[in-house]
Design an enzyme around this catalytic site. Structure first.
Site, PDB file in Angstrom:
ATOM      1  N   PRO A   2       0.815  -1.206   0.000  1.00 14.04           N
ATOM      2  CA  PRO A   2       0.000   0.000   0.000  1.00 14.04           C
ATOM      3  C   PRO A   2       0.861   1.275   0.000  1.00 14.04           C
ATOM      4  CG  PRO A   2      -0.634  -1.521   1.765  1.00 14.04           C
ATOM      5  CD  PRO A   2       0.724  -1.930   1.262  1.00 14.04           C
ATOM      6  N   GLU A   3       0.283   2.351  -0.515  1.00 14.38           N
ATOM      7  CA  GLU A   3       0.980   3.633  -0.553  1.00 14.38           C
ATOM      8  C   GLU A   3       0.279   4.610   0.398  1.00 14.38           C
ATOM      9  OE1 GLU A   3       1.626   4.790  -4.679  1.00 14.38           O
ATOM     10  OE2 GLU A   3       1.640   2.678  -5.276  1.00 14.38           O
TER      11      GLU A   3
END
Length: 276
Positions: A2-3
């Site tokens: 995830p970012e």
């Protein structure tokens, strides 16, 4: 993955589940990987912050705790890696269990790239990416003038963004989306001021929209919140994972290449590589 948008959404979702609770025990079977977690036991989670792709759980000593080690100012650092996330029930990929005085929450991570560690607050030397991280993209510290100045001498722009040094939290998805929005080629070097300003604005716009949508859940479904809710920003992707589909700006098929060992999506007509 995830970012920043996914990690920020995670932070918001787990905050009511952990803030104010005492971490009674942290259970895992990889002390070489999840480090110094015993130091968090007996402490109360007083807040959950985020820096780039890292979650930072602030810890305070329990009122009944003795002096000594419990007087240290500590935080529990969590990096979700590629497939990490929190759940309310244990599963086959549970790696770390945070037991609290009001129940447990489980850190699942199928590919085992996530990190959990207890550190003195603000001391991140053991985590170089976090230690050297640039400003938050939606903060006042993210200066357009400084970004434009740094971009003028940067190498290939996408790897530069992924380094986390010019701005934090931009990974593969949101680099592709920001570069498409700003019409800058991912391999472009030494951005002109106008290009850099467009990219600066695009990063802020893309990140704002992605956070509002709860991030992106891709086809593998690995990113979901503890309650199973998926992100919704993937339906707004213009470039990422759209290879062969028409560019929504000019109709040219989106191309895919590999840049700095990352799959990279762009429009070959809208995002031309200029000799510098």
């Amino acid at each position: 993955m995830p970012e920043l948008p996914e990690v920020e959404t995670t932070r918001r979702k787990i905050e009511p589940l952990l803030v104010g609770r005492i971490l009674t025990r942290i259970e895992h079977d990889a002390p070489h990987k999840y480090t110094d977690t015993h130091k968090a036991e007996g402490r109360t989670v007083t807040g959950i912050g985020r820096r780039g792709k890292y979650l930072l759980l602030q810890l305070a000593a329990h009122e009944a705790a003795t002096a000594g080690e419990h007087s240290e100012d500590l935080e529990l650092l969590v990096h979700l890696g590629m497939t990490g996330g929190f759940r309310l029930e244990a599963g086959p990929h549970t790696r770390v269990t945070l037991h609290t005085d009001q129940g447990a929450i489980y850190f699942n991570d199928a590919r085992r790239f996530g990190k959990v560690a207890v550190v003195r607050r603000g001391e991140y030397a053991a985590f170089p990416t976090l230690h050297n991280m640039g400003p938050e993209p939606l903060s006042e510290e993210f200066s357009e003038a400084e970004f434009v100045k740094a971009a003028a001498s940067a190498g290939a722009v996408k790897p530069w963004l992924l380094s986390q040094k010019p701005v934090s939290g931009v990974g593969n998805i949101y680099a592709d989306e920001s570069l498409w929005t700003s019409q800058v080629h991912p391999a472009q070097t030494r951005l002109k001021p106008a290009e850099a300003r467009r990219l600066y604005t695009a990063i802020r716009e893309v990140m704002t929209a992605a956070v509002a949508a709860g991030g992106s859940t891709l086809g593998d479904g690995t990113y979901r919140q503890h309650d199973g809710e998926a992100g919704a920003f993937q339906v707004q992707h213009h470039a990422y994972a759209r290879a062969g589909e028409p560019c929504e700006r000019c109709g040219t098929p989106i191309a895919k290449t590999v840049l700095a060992q990352r799959g990279t999506h762009f429009c070959p007509r809208c995002q031309t590589l200029k000799p510098r």
